[in-house]
Design a protein around this motif. Structure first.
Motif, PDB file in Angstrom:
ATOM      1  N   ASN A   1       0.817  -1.210   0.000  1.00  0.00           N
ATOM      2  CA  ASN A   1       0.000   0.000   0.000  1.00  0.00           C
ATOM      3  C   ASN A   1       0.852   1.262   0.000  1.00  0.00           C
ATOM      4  N   ILE A   2       1.970   1.235   0.740  1.00  0.00           N
ATOM      5  CA  ILE A   2       2.880   2.386   0.737  1.00  0.00           C
ATOM      6  C   ILE A   2       3.434   2.613  -0.665  1.00  0.00           C
ATOM      7  N   ARG A   3       3.799   1.537  -1.330  1.00  0.00           N
ATOM      8  CA  ARG A   3       4.325   1.664  -2.690  1.00  0.00           C
ATOM      9  C   ARG A   3       3.258   2.212  -3.628  1.00  0.00           C
ATOM     10  N   TYR A   4       2.032   1.721  -3.502  1.00  0.00           N
ATOM     11  CA  TYR A   4       0.934   2.185  -4.352  1.00  0.00           C
ATOM     12  C   TYR A   4       0.680   3.672  -4.136  1.00  0.00           C
ATOM     13  N   LEU A   5       0.765   4.104  -2.887  1.00  0.00           N
ATOM     14  CA  LEU A   5       0.456   5.481  -2.524  1.00  0.00           C
ATOM     15  C   LEU A   5       1.585   6.452  -2.854  1.00  0.00           C
ATOM     16  N   THR A   6       2.824   6.063  -2.580  1.00  0.00           N
ATOM     17  CA  THR A   6       3.943   7.008  -2.646  1.00  0.00           C
ATOM     18  C   THR A   6       4.955   6.711  -3.748  1.00  0.00           C
ATOM     19  N   SER A   7       4.827   5.590  -4.431  1.00  0.00           N
ATOM     20  CA  SER A   7       5.807   5.192  -5.453  1.00  0.00           C
ATOM     21  C   SER A   7       7.208   5.118  -4.875  1.00  0.00           C
ATOM     22  N   THR A   8       7.327   4.599  -3.648  1.00  0.00           N
ATOM     23  CA  THR A   8       8.630   4.374  -3.029  1.00  0.00           C
ATOM     24  C   THR A   8       8.752   2.910  -2.632  1.00  0.00           C
ATOM     25  N   HIS A   9       9.999   2.470  -2.499  1.00  0.00           N
ATOM     26  CA  HIS A   9      10.254   1.079  -2.149  1.00  0.00           C
ATOM     27  C   HIS A   9      11.668   0.985  -1.608  1.00  0.00           C
TER      28      HIS A   9
ATOM     29  N   TRP B   1      13.323  -7.039   2.005  1.00  0.00           N
ATOM     30  CA  TRP B   1      13.880  -7.543   3.266  1.00  0.00           C
ATOM     31  C   TRP B   1      13.121  -7.011   4.479  1.00  0.00           C
ATOM     32  N   ALA B   2      12.434  -5.894   4.334  1.00  0.00           N
ATOM     33  CA  ALA B   2      11.782  -5.274   5.492  1.00  0.00           C
ATOM     34  C   ALA B   2      10.267  -5.320   5.411  1.00  0.00           C
ATOM     35  N   MET B   3       9.715  -6.100   4.487  1.00  0.00           N
ATOM     36  CA  MET B   3       8.272  -6.068   4.259  1.00  0.00           C
ATOM     37  C   MET B   3       7.467  -6.531   5.462  1.00  0.00           C
ATOM     38  N   ASP B   4       8.028  -7.431   6.271  1.00  0.00           N
ATOM     39  CA  ASP B   4       7.261  -7.984   7.385  1.00  0.00           C
ATOM     40  C   ASP B   4       7.529  -7.262   8.702  1.00  0.00           C
ATOM     41  N   LYS B   5       8.256  -6.159   8.679  1.00  0.00           N
ATOM     42  CA  LYS B   5       8.675  -5.517   9.922  1.00  0.00           C
ATOM     43  C   LYS B   5       7.899  -4.247  10.245  1.00  0.00           C
ATOM     44  N   LEU B   6       7.024  -3.811   9.338  1.00  0.00           N
ATOM     45  CA  LEU B   6       6.220  -2.613   9.576  1.00  0.00           C
ATOM     46  C   LEU B   6       7.102  -1.437   9.999  1.00  0.00           C
ATOM     47  N   ILE B   7       8.151  -1.207   9.222  1.00  0.00           N
ATOM     48  CA  ILE B   7       9.102  -0.150   9.545  1.00  0.00           C
ATOM     49  C   ILE B   7       8.589   1.217   9.102  1.00  0.00           C
ATOM     50  N   ARG B   8       8.154   1.307   7.865  1.00  0.00           N
ATOM     51  CA  ARG B   8       7.778   2.578   7.269  1.00  0.00           C
ATOM     52  C   ARG B   8       6.292   2.846   7.481  1.00  0.00           C
ATOM     53  N   PHE B   9       5.888   4.076   7.314  1.00  0.00           N
ATOM     54  CA  PHE B   9       4.470   4.399   7.353  1.00  0.00           C
ATOM     55  C   PHE B   9       4.222   5.656   6.540  1.00  0.00           C
TER      56      PHE B   9
ATOM     57  N   TRP C   1       7.143   8.464   6.029  1.00  0.00           N
ATOM     58  CA  TRP C   1       8.259   8.454   6.969  1.00  0.00           C
ATOM     59  C   TRP C   1       9.057   7.177   6.734  1.00  0.00           C
ATOM     60  N   ASP C   2      10.373   7.301   6.677  1.00  0.00           N
ATOM     61  CA  ASP C   2      11.230   6.174   6.331  1.00  0.00           C
ATOM     62  C   ASP C   2      12.565   6.332   7.053  1.00  0.00           C
ATOM     63  N   PHE C   3      13.411   5.295   6.949  1.00  0.00           N
ATOM     64  CA  PHE C   3      14.774   5.422   7.437  1.00  0.00           C
ATOM     65  C   PHE C   3      15.367   6.742   6.959  1.00  0.00           C
ATOM     66  N   GLY C   4      16.225   7.333   7.765  1.00  0.00           N
ATOM     67  CA  GLY C   4      16.797   8.616   7.391  1.00  0.00           C
ATOM     68  C   GLY C   4      17.451   8.601   6.023  1.00  0.00           C
ATOM     69  N   SER C   5      18.260   7.577   5.744  1.00  0.00           N
ATOM     70  CA  SER C   5      18.936   7.499   4.440  1.00  0.00           C
ATOM     71  C   SER C   5      17.926   7.280   3.314  1.00  0.00           C
ATOM     72  N   ALA C   6      16.907   6.448   3.575  1.00  0.00           N
ATOM     73  CA  ALA C   6      15.879   6.205   2.559  1.00  0.00           C
ATOM     74  C   ALA C   6      15.058   7.464   2.317  1.00  0.00           C
ATOM     75  N   ALA C   7      14.724   8.176   3.400  1.00  0.00           N
ATOM     76  CA  ALA C   7      13.966   9.420   3.253  1.00  0.00           C
ATOM     77  C   ALA C   7      14.747  10.426   2.402  1.00  0.00           C
ATOM     78  N   ARG C   8      16.047  10.503   2.638  1.00  0.00           N
ATOM     79  CA  ARG C   8      16.876  11.414   1.849  1.00  0.00           C
ATOM     80  C   ARG C   8      16.896  10.997   0.382  1.00  0.00           C
TER      81      ARG C   8
ATOM     82  N   GLU D   1      11.686  17.588   1.442  1.00  0.00           N
ATOM     83  CA  GLU D   1      11.553  17.259   2.857  1.00  0.00           C
ATOM     84  C   GLU D   1      10.110  17.359   3.348  1.00  0.00           C
ATOM     85  N   GLU D   2       9.267  18.064   2.621  1.00  0.00           N
ATOM     86  CA  GLU D   2       7.893  18.245   3.068  1.00  0.00           C
ATOM     87  C   GLU D   2       7.110  16.939   3.072  1.00  0.00           C
ATOM     88  N   ARG D   3       7.379  16.066   2.097  1.00  0.00           N
ATOM     89  CA  ARG D   3       6.564  14.860   1.953  1.00  0.00           C
ATOM     90  C   ARG D   3       7.348  13.578   2.164  1.00  0.00           C
ATOM     91  N   ALA D   4       8.653  13.631   2.259  1.00  0.00           N
ATOM     92  CA  ALA D   4       9.480  12.463   2.583  1.00  0.00           C
ATOM     93  C   ALA D   4      10.285  12.813   3.825  1.00  0.00           C
TER      94      ALA D   4
END
Length: 248
Positions: free
Chosen positions: A49-57, A61-69, A81-88, A100-103
């Protein structure tokens, strides 16, 4: 165009999969479903759903950990919201996220890996509530797809009404766009190629794990990013197939 083509590479002289259109139409579908619902926003922790909504991936490896939102407020644009490096990375390279407003940097509780005293759940709820209040939808129900109990409690402590929003995501994804259909056709052709290679490989003495390895390699070589459910069952275990058994 008169004839659809399904090449795995993009070219400048032929229209194949239009990824910009794919992103745009997916987000438009989700916004339309949100507008037709009673929800003030959609909150997602599910990677698909995150990928469908934001076009990010960030990989399987982390699909089952509910890390991002990510959240989609009614009348607004998605925020992730994502890991700092991923958000960047999203800020620099994702054309659908406005810097920075949306990631933004931030992670969830990783299925309880963080101790409650770390305050991660409260931080997640505060981040989400801030976006909802900025858009004036904090008093409306918020639809969520998957959620952990500490996150649910923290959102409720922020005064938010949390309800099941999974069907909104599924309804948006139920009818495929033209580019999703092209990608499905491409994926099917890749599976056909894997089965052709498997057919030529089969011979007496071949082990099940070798078959699974071959199919996985062919699919990854052709560009798959995720290979799942390659079942190889032989010998007496075929009768009945262990995943198709039923009790009387």
């Amino acid at each position: 165009m008169a004839i659809r083509t399904f090449g795995t590479n993009a070219v400048d002289w032929e229209e194949r999969v239009d990824l910009d259109r794919l992103r745009r139409e997916r987000l438009d579908r989700l916004k339309a479903q949100l507008d037709a619902s009673e929800f003030g926003a959609l909150l997602t922790f599910d990677f698909a759903n995150i990928r469908y909504l934001t076009s990010t991936h960030i990989g399987t490896w982390a699909m089952d950990k509910l890390i991002r939102f990510a959240v989609l407020p009614r009348g607004g644009e998605p925020v992730i919201w994502d890991f700092g490096s991923a958000a960047r990375h999203h800020q620099l390279y994702n054309p659908w996220l406005d810097g920075e407003e949306r990631a933004r940097a931030g992670i969830s509780t990783l299925r309880g890996a963080f101790h409650p005293d770390a305050g991660i759940a409260a931080d997640v709820a505060r981040k989400v509530a801030t976006v909802l209040r900025e858009h004036g939808v904090a008093d409306a129900p918020i639809g969520v797809d998957l959620i952990e109990m500490p996150i649910l409690a923290a959102l409720q402590a922020e005064g938010l009404t949390v309800v099941d929003g999974q069907q909104v995501f599924l309804e948006a994804r139920r009818i495929k766009t033209r580019d999703e259909i092209s990608l499905l056709a491409q994926a099917c052709s890749m599976v056909d190629a894997a089965y052709e290679e498997l057919y030529e490989f089969l011979r007496p003495g071949v082990r099940e794990n070798e078959c699974v390895g071959l199919v996985s390699k062919v699919l990854y070589d052709l560009g798959s990013e995720y290979v799942e459910g390659v079942n190889a069952i032989s010998g007496e275990r075929c009768a009945p197939h262990p995943t198709c058994t039923a009790t009387a």
